[in-house]
Design a protein around this motif. Structure first.
Motif, PDB file in Angstrom:
ATOM      1  N   VAL A   5       0.831  -1.202   0.000  1.00  0.00           N
ATOM      2  CA  VAL A   5       0.000   0.000   0.000  1.00  0.00           C
ATOM      3  C   VAL A   5       0.866   1.253   0.000  1.00  0.00           C
ATOM      4  CG1 VAL A   5      -1.707   1.319   1.326  1.00  0.00           C
ATOM      5  CG2 VAL A   5      -1.956  -1.152   1.092  1.00  0.00           C
ATOM      6  N   VAL A   6       1.913   1.258   0.800  1.00  0.00           N
ATOM      7  CA  VAL A   6       2.817   2.409   0.872  1.00  0.00           C
ATOM      8  C   VAL A   6       3.496   2.632  -0.478  1.00  0.00           C
ATOM      9  CG1 VAL A   6       4.963   3.254   1.920  1.00  0.00           C
ATOM     10  CG2 VAL A   6       3.172   2.277   3.357  1.00  0.00           C
ATOM     11  N   LYS A   7       3.975   1.566  -1.110  1.00  0.00           N
ATOM     12  CA  LYS A   7       4.636   1.696  -2.404  1.00  0.00           C
ATOM     13  C   LYS A   7       3.654   2.157  -3.488  1.00  0.00           C
ATOM     14  CE  LYS A   7       8.599  -1.290  -1.823  1.00  0.00           C
ATOM     15  NZ  LYS A   7       9.605  -0.276  -1.942  1.00  0.00           N
ATOM     16  N   THR A   8       2.428   1.677  -3.445  1.00  0.00           N
ATOM     17  CA  THR A   8       1.423   2.116  -4.420  1.00  0.00           C
ATOM     18  C   THR A   8       1.105   3.593  -4.241  1.00  0.00           C
ATOM     19  OG1 THR A   8       0.483  -0.109  -4.516  1.00  0.00           O
ATOM     20  CG2 THR A   8      -0.899   1.693  -5.307  1.00  0.00           C
ATOM     21  N   LEU A   9       0.948   4.031  -3.002  1.00  0.00           N
ATOM     22  CA  LEU A   9       0.689   5.450  -2.748  1.00  0.00           C
ATOM     23  C   LEU A   9       1.885   6.313  -3.141  1.00  0.00           C
ATOM     24  CD1 LEU A   9      -1.261   5.278   0.625  1.00  0.00           C
ATOM     25  CD2 LEU A   9      -2.175   5.714  -1.667  1.00  0.00           C
ATOM     26  N   ALA A  10       3.099   5.811  -2.936  1.00  0.00           N
ATOM     27  CA  ALA A  10       4.294   6.553  -3.358  1.00  0.00           C
ATOM     28  C   ALA A  10       4.345   6.649  -4.886  1.00  0.00           C
ATOM     29  CB  ALA A  10       5.553   5.864  -2.829  1.00  0.00           C
ATOM     30  N   ASN A  11       3.999   5.557  -5.579  1.00  0.00           N
ATOM     31  CA  ASN A  11       3.915   5.596  -7.041  1.00  0.00           C
ATOM     32  C   ASN A  11       2.871   6.599  -7.500  1.00  0.00           C
ATOM     33  OD1 ASN A  11       5.888   3.873  -7.991  1.00  0.00           O
ATOM     34  ND2 ASN A  11       4.553   2.084  -8.046  1.00  0.00           N
ATOM     35  N   ALA A  12       1.712   6.605  -6.843  1.00  0.00           N
ATOM     36  CA  ALA A  12       0.647   7.544  -7.204  1.00  0.00           C
ATOM     37  C   ALA A  12       1.099   8.982  -7.005  1.00  0.00           C
ATOM     38  CB  ALA A  12      -0.611   7.251  -6.387  1.00  0.00           C
ATOM     39  N   ALA A  13       1.785   9.254  -5.910  1.00  0.00           N
ATOM     40  CA  ALA A  13       2.281  10.610  -5.653  1.00  0.00           C
ATOM     41  C   ALA A  13       3.322  11.007  -6.690  1.00  0.00           C
ATOM     42  CB  ALA A  13       2.864  10.694  -4.243  1.00  0.00           C
ATOM     43  N   ALA A  43      -1.167   3.867 -10.924  1.00  0.00           N
ATOM     44  CA  ALA A  43      -0.035   3.577 -10.035  1.00  0.00           C
ATOM     45  C   ALA A  43       0.107   2.067  -9.823  1.00  0.00           C
ATOM     46  CB  ALA A  43      -0.207   4.296  -8.704  1.00  0.00           C
ATOM     47  N   LEU A  44      -1.003   1.371  -9.661  1.00  0.00           N
ATOM     48  CA  LEU A  44      -0.966  -0.095  -9.544  1.00  0.00           C
ATOM     49  C   LEU A  44      -0.414  -0.721 -10.822  1.00  0.00           C
ATOM     50  CD1 LEU A  44      -4.347  -0.846  -7.771  1.00  0.00           C
ATOM     51  CD2 LEU A  44      -2.085  -1.404  -6.908  1.00  0.00           C
ATOM     52  N   LEU A  45      -0.890  -0.235 -11.957  1.00  0.00           N
ATOM     53  CA  LEU A  45      -0.433  -0.735 -13.247  1.00  0.00           C
ATOM     54  C   LEU A  45       1.059  -0.468 -13.432  1.00  0.00           C
ATOM     55  CD1 LEU A  45      -1.226  -2.013 -15.963  1.00  0.00           C
ATOM     56  CD2 LEU A  45      -1.803   0.289 -16.756  1.00  0.00           C
ATOM     57  N   PHE A  46       1.507   0.726 -13.065  1.00  0.00           N
ATOM     58  CA  PHE A  46       2.915   1.093 -13.150  1.00  0.00           C
ATOM     59  C   PHE A  46       3.756   0.187 -12.248  1.00  0.00           C
ATOM     60  CE2 PHE A  46       6.442   4.160 -12.113  1.00  0.00           C
ATOM     61  CZ  PHE A  46       6.990   4.203 -13.384  1.00  0.00           C
ATOM     62  N   LEU A 117      10.398   9.875  -1.532  1.00  0.00           N
ATOM     63  CA  LEU A 117       9.326   9.307  -0.709  1.00  0.00           C
ATOM     64  C   LEU A 117       9.770   8.026  -0.011  1.00  0.00           C
ATOM     65  CD1 LEU A 117       6.198   9.931  -2.949  1.00  0.00           C
ATOM     66  CD2 LEU A 117       6.780  11.057  -0.801  1.00  0.00           C
ATOM     67  N   ASN A 118      10.576   7.212  -0.679  1.00  0.00           N
ATOM     68  CA  ASN A 118      11.064   5.991  -0.044  1.00  0.00           C
ATOM     69  C   ASN A 118      12.032   6.279   1.086  1.00  0.00           C
ATOM     70  OD1 ASN A 118       9.584   4.048  -1.460  1.00  0.00           O
ATOM     71  ND2 ASN A 118      11.006   4.139  -3.176  1.00  0.00           N
ATOM     72  N   VAL A 119      12.717   7.419   1.032  1.00  0.00           N
ATOM     73  CA  VAL A 119      13.583   7.826   2.142  1.00  0.00           C
ATOM     74  C   VAL A 119      12.731   8.212   3.350  1.00  0.00           C
ATOM     75  CG1 VAL A 119      15.170   9.636   2.904  1.00  0.00           C
ATOM     76  CG2 VAL A 119      15.542   8.505   0.726  1.00  0.00           C
ATOM     77  N   VAL A 120      11.618   8.894   3.095  1.00  0.00           N
ATOM     78  CA  VAL A 120      10.775   9.427   4.159  1.00  0.00           C
ATOM     79  C   VAL A 120       9.794   8.396   4.708  1.00  0.00           C
ATOM     80  CG1 VAL A 120       9.002  11.164   4.661  1.00  0.00           C
ATOM     81  CG2 VAL A 120      10.963  11.778   3.254  1.00  0.00           C
ATOM     82  N   LEU A 121       9.198   7.600   3.827  1.00  0.00           N
ATOM     83  CA  LEU A 121       8.139   6.670   4.250  1.00  0.00           C
ATOM     84  C   LEU A 121       8.730   5.448   4.938  1.00  0.00           C
ATOM     85  CD1 LEU A 121       5.839   6.847   1.120  1.00  0.00           C
ATOM     86  CD2 LEU A 121       5.438   7.876   3.349  1.00  0.00           C
ATOM     87  N   PRO A 122       7.959   4.863   5.847  1.00  0.00           N
ATOM     88  CA  PRO A 122       8.433   3.663   6.554  1.00  0.00           C
ATOM     89  C   PRO A 122       8.475   2.469   5.619  1.00  0.00           C
ATOM     90  CG  PRO A 122       6.162   4.114   7.128  1.00  0.00           C
ATOM     91  CD  PRO A 122       6.632   5.268   6.289  1.00  0.00           C
ATOM     92  N   ASP A 123       9.316   1.518   5.954  1.00  0.00           N
ATOM     93  CA  ASP A 123       9.470   0.301   5.177  1.00  0.00           C
ATOM     94  C   ASP A 123       9.384  -0.899   6.127  1.00  0.00           C
ATOM     95  OD1 ASP A 123       9.907  -1.435   3.122  1.00  0.00           O
ATOM     96  OD2 ASP A 123      11.949  -0.787   2.696  1.00  0.00           O
ATOM     97  N   ASP A 124       8.842  -2.015   5.674  1.00  0.00           N
ATOM     98  CA  ASP A 124       8.730  -3.209   6.517  1.00  0.00           C
ATOM     99  C   ASP A 124      10.082  -3.800   6.876  1.00  0.00           C
ATOM    100  OD1 ASP A 124       5.995  -3.068   6.596  1.00  0.00           O
ATOM    101  OD2 ASP A 124       5.648  -4.615   5.086  1.00  0.00           O
ATOM    102  N   LYS A 125      11.111  -3.485   6.102  1.00  0.00           N
ATOM    103  CA  LYS A 125      12.436  -4.065   6.330  1.00  0.00           C
ATOM    104  C   LYS A 125      13.127  -3.434   7.523  1.00  0.00           C
ATOM    105  CE  LYS A 125      12.899  -4.881   1.437  1.00  0.00           C
ATOM    106  NZ  LYS A 125      13.520  -4.378   0.216  1.00  0.00           N
ATOM    107  N   ASP A 126      12.718  -2.247   7.927  1.00  0.00           N
ATOM    108  CA  ASP A 126      13.376  -1.538   9.038  1.00  0.00           C
ATOM    109  C   ASP A 126      13.081  -2.146  10.387  1.00  0.00           C
ATOM    110  OD1 ASP A 126      14.474   0.176   7.233  1.00  0.00           O
ATOM    111  OD2 ASP A 126      12.915   1.689   7.475  1.00  0.00           O
TER     112      ASP A 126
END
Length: 126
Positions: A5-13, A43-46, A117-126
């Protein structure tokens, strides 16, 4: 699931910023709600295009990565954006990228915004 969901929203932004900055990247719709839904679907398609097609293209063009010191990445990103535009047209989504140079600029903008956005947004790997 949260990461998806986070990655899709980042793609949309990132797509929204590219649409806003580049005249020949368009997203049309009747209302703001329909545009937002179309943007999420694009964004989902991308994301699907980048998940399935991009690794294959990068693998097949590996010698070009070495030859161009990685600059071919910008061309591949532009091609992924053009492919997304073409697929969006086939799926009756109102998203269009007009021409390679527009896609190259749009791909560059999307890459920069996605990275930020990936720098700012949380990630499950952290």
């Amino acid at each position: 699931m949260k990461n998806f969901v986070v990655k899709t929203l980042a793609n949309a932004a990132a797509l929204a910023v590219a649409i806003w900055l580049v005249d020949n990247i368009t997203l049309t719709g009747d209302s703001t709600g329909k545009k937002a839904l179309t943007l999420i679907l694009v964004a989902l398609l991308f994301g699907v295009v980048n998940f399935i097609v991009k690794p294959v293209v990068k693998f097949l063009s590996f010698p070009l990565f070495i030859l161009t010191l990685g600059l071919i990445t910008f061309v591949i990103n532009a091609l992924m954006l053009l492919l997304t535009s073409w697929l969006a047209g086939k799926l009756d989504l109102n998203f269009h990228v007009e021409g390679f140079w527009t896609a190259l600029l749009g791909g560059l903008i999307i890459s920069i915004v996605s990275w930020a956005l990936n720098v700012v947004l949380p990630d499950d790997k952290d």
